[in-house]
Design an enzyme around this catalytic site. Structure first.
Site, short mmCIF file in Angstrom:
data_model
loop_
_atom_site.label_atom_id
_atom_site.label_comp_id
_atom_site.label_asym_id
_atom_site.label_seq_id
_atom_site.Cartn_x
_atom_site.Cartn_y
_atom_site.Cartn_z
N ASN A 15 74.48 41.02 46.57
CA ASN A 15 75.68 40.52 47.24
C ASN A 15 76.40 41.71 47.86
OD1 ASN A 15 78.10 39.43 48.03
ND2 ASN A 15 78.82 38.98 45.94
N LYS A 17 78.95 41.76 49.67
CA LYS A 17 80.41 41.57 49.82
C LYS A 17 80.82 41.98 51.24
CE LYS A 17 80.79 41.98 44.87
NZ LYS A 17 81.60 42.30 43.69
N HIS A 100 82.25 32.47 43.89
CA HIS A 100 82.28 33.86 43.41
C HIS A 100 83.70 34.20 42.97
CE1 HIS A 100 82.28 38.22 43.38
NE2 HIS A 100 80.96 38.13 43.21
N GLU A 102 85.59 36.62 43.42
CA GLU A 102 86.49 37.14 44.46
C GLU A 102 87.00 36.02 45.36
OE1 GLU A 102 83.75 40.20 45.62
OE2 GLU A 102 84.09 41.10 43.66
N GLU A 172 79.33 35.68 35.85
CA GLU A 172 79.90 36.97 36.23
C GLU A 172 81.26 37.13 35.55
OE1 GLU A 172 78.10 38.65 40.11
OE2 GLU A 172 79.86 37.49 40.61
N GLY A 178 82.46 45.29 39.33
CA GLY A 178 82.94 46.48 40.01
C GLY A 178 83.66 47.46 39.10
N SER A 218 78.43 44.92 37.33
CA SER A 218 78.05 46.31 37.09
C SER A 218 76.59 46.47 36.68
CB SER A 218 78.98 46.95 36.05
OG SER A 218 80.32 46.95 36.53
P1 13P Z 1 79.18 44.76 40.92
O1 13P Z 1 77.69 44.78 40.70
O2 13P Z 1 79.64 45.70 41.99
O3 13P Z 1 79.94 44.86 39.63
O4 13P Z 1 79.53 43.29 41.52
C1 13P Z 1 79.06 42.18 40.84
C2 13P Z 1 79.24 41.00 41.71
O5 13P Z 1 80.36 40.52 41.89
C3 13P Z 1 78.06 40.44 42.37
O6 13P Z 1 78.35 39.21 42.97
#
Ligand code: 13P
Length: 256
Positions: A15, A17, A100, A102, A172, A178, A218
Site C-alpha cells: 500500500n 498510500k 483502511h 487512515e 491492522e 507507521g 510496520s
Molecule cells: P506501515 O507498514 O508503514 O506500518 O503501514 C501499514 C499500513 O497501513 C498498510 O496498509
C-alpha cells in the site's frame, strides 16, 4: 472443521498510500516485477489513483496484481473527487482496500461507509480487503477483540457465503501502523483467530476458512516470516516497506 491454512494462498499487498507520481510508480513497479521470484505468494501493489494507469502498464503480463487504496460506493454521478468501483475495475484493478485506518481516522469513513465500499467492490467483481483494527486506547482498555468483531460485522454481516467468496480481511492495529511497533506474532495470531471466528459466526465456517486474513503494521523483511508463521496469518499489507523494490521484494520472498 478442516484445516485449510495450508491451502489458503499467501497474499502480499504493498500500500503506497500518498506516495509516488505516475513516473515514479511505474519505475518502482518495474523494479518489483524484475526482482520478483516465482513463489506461492500472490503479490499486489496499491498505488495512488493517479499512478494506476502507468503502474498497470508496468506490471502487464506479470504475476503482480493491481489494487486500489479506496473507492466511493456510488457507480457514477455528481460526486466530485470520487472514483467508483466500475472505474477501478476498468483501470485493471482486481483488489480494493475498504476501511483502511487512515480512511477511518483521517477522512472520517464510518462503518456504514466501509460496508458500502465493500459491497460496491464485490458488485464490480473485485476483491475487497476490509481493514479492521483497534487503537492503542482501545487495546489498553481491553476492547481490541470487540472492536474488530464489531467492525467486521458492520462491514460484512448479513452477506451470504457466496457473496463473500472474494473477500479478504486485513488486521491492522492502529498503534502498529507507521510506528515501527509491530504486533508480536502471538498477538497477531490471536487477533486473526478472533477475526476468523467472527467470520464463521457471520457467514459460516467455509467462508471463514477460505478467507485470507492479512496482517499490517510496520511489516519489514526481517519480521515478515515470524508474523506469517501464525496459522491464521495468511498475508501482509505493507506500507512504508513497499516504497522500495528491495525491501518489498524481501517481504514477498519471505512470504514464499
Ligand atoms: P506501515 O507498514 O508503514 O506500518 O503501514 C501499514 C499500513 O497501513 C498498510 O496498509
Amino acid at each position: 472443521m478442516p484445516d485449510q491454512s495450508s491451502t489458503r494462498r499467501t497474499v502480499v499487498i504493498g500500500n503506497w498510500k500518498m506516495h509516488k507520481t505516475g513516473t515514479e510508480g511505474a519505475a518502482l513497479a518495474a523494479g518489483i516485477v524484475a526482482g520478483l521470484r516465482p513463489g506461492r505468494a500472490e503479490v499486489a501493489i496499491a498505488p495512488p489513483f493517479t499512478a494506476l494507469a502507468p503502474v498497470a502498464d508496468a506490471i502487464r503480463g506479470s504475476s503482480v496484481a493491481l489494487a486500489a487504496q479506496d473507492v466511493f460506493h456510488e457507480r457514477e454521478g455528481a460526486f466530485t473527487g470520487a472514483v467508483s468501483a466500475p472505474m477501478l475495475a476498468a483501470a485493471s484493478c482486481s483488489i480494493v482496500l475498504a476501511g483502511h485506518s487512515e480512511r477511518r481516522h483521517v477522512f472520517g469513513d464510518g462503518d456504514e461507509d466501509v460496508r458500502r465500499k465493500a459491497l460496491a467492490v464485490l458488485d464490480a467483481g473485485m476483491r475487497p480487503v476490509v481493514c479492521v483494527g483497534e487503537t492503542l486506547e482501545q487495546r489498553d482498555a481491553g476492547q481490541a477483540e470487540n472492536v474488530v468483531r464489531e467492525q467486521l460485522e458492520a462491514a460484512v454481516g448479513g452477506l451470504s457465503d457466496s457473496q463473500l467468496a472474494p473477500l479478504a480481511v486485513a488486521y491492522e492495529p492502529v498503534w502498529a501502523i507507521g510506528t515501527g511497533r509491530t504486533a508480536t506474532p502471538d498477538t497477531a495470531e490471536a487477533m486473526h483467530r478472533v477475526i476468523r471466528a467472527s467470520l464463521a459466526a457471520l457467514a459460516g465456517s467455509e467462508a471463514a476458512e477460505r478467507t485470507p486474513i492479512l496482517y499490517g503494521g510496520s511489516v519489514k523483511g526481517d519480521n515478515a516470516g515470524a508474523i506469517l508463521s501464525g496459522a491464521n496469518v495468511d498475508g501482509l499489507l505493507v506500507g512504508g516497506a513497499s516504497l522500495r523494490a528491495d525491501s518489498f521484494l524481501d517481504i514477498c520472498h519471505a512470504a514464499g
